[in-house]
Write an enzyme that holds these catalytic residues in place. Structure first.
Site, short mmCIF file in Angstrom:
data_model
loop_
_atom_site.label_atom_id
_atom_site.label_comp_id
_atom_site.label_asym_id
_atom_site.label_seq_id
_atom_site.Cartn_x
_atom_site.Cartn_y
_atom_site.Cartn_z
CG ASN A 87 -9.12 -66.52 -70.59
OD1 ASN A 87 -8.90 -67.48 -69.85
ND2 ASN A 87 -8.36 -65.43 -70.57
N GLY A 93 -12.95 -64.51 -68.27
CA GLY A 93 -12.03 -63.39 -68.41
C GLY A 93 -11.75 -62.98 -69.85
CD GLN A 94 -13.40 -64.60 -75.66
OE1 GLN A 94 -14.22 -65.44 -75.30
NE2 GLN A 94 -13.03 -64.44 -76.92
CG HIS A 100 -7.04 -64.10 -77.56
ND1 HIS A 100 -8.32 -63.65 -77.74
CD2 HIS A 100 -6.75 -63.90 -76.25
CE1 HIS A 100 -8.80 -63.18 -76.59
NE2 HIS A 100 -7.85 -63.34 -75.67
CG LEU A 101 -3.10 -70.94 -77.36
CD1 LEU A 101 -4.18 -71.65 -76.54
CD2 LEU A 101 -2.40 -71.94 -78.29
#
Ligand code: DGP
Length: 114
Positions: A87, A93-94, A100-101
């Site tokens: 994101n 929505g982060q 980060h995956l």
């Protein structure tokens, strides 16, 4: 970065269930899993968002996907399939501003995502 929770996880300063660590990448279980397998692959180096990636980071981003491939195999979701999501910023929505995956598997995934 001193006040970044994922930097602290990478440094071992706060606990997380880590499933893979390399010189550049750490993979750990998400605190609030959205699927039977929900892992986060992060670079050790702090990068806030996709927008902050530099051309020189291409190899590092590739390493996140290679880590995803590895842990998906380890978790037994490689053949059934899994979703990777990164994101970017609030609208997507982060909530943690260290890239980060997400690696999600172990249940059917709908499309389009919410
Ligand atoms: P995102 O919404 O894409 O920024 O995802 C952030 C994810 O990080 C979310 O699924 C919950 C997870 N998370 C937040 N804080 C922690 C933590 O302290 N430990 C772990 N393991 N996961 C966390």
């Amino acid at each position: 970065m001193t006040d970044c929770i994922f930097c602290k996880i990478a440094a071992g300063e706060i606990p997380a269930t880590k499933v893979l660590e390399t010189d550049d990448v750490v993979v750990f279980r998400d605190l609030n899993p959205q699927a039977p397998t929900h892992l986060l692959a992060i670079p050790r180096r702090h990068i806030a968002t996709i927008n902050d990636l530099q051309d020189d980071d291409a190899g590092l981003v590739g390493k996140l996907y290679l880590a995803a491939r590895q842990v998906a195999a380890d978790e037994g979701i490689a053949d059934s399939g899994y979703r990777t999501v990164m994101n970017c910023r609030e609208g997507a929505g982060q909530t943690v501003f260290h890239i980060h995956l997400h690696i999600l598997g172990g249940r059917p995934m709908a499309w389009p995502p919410g």
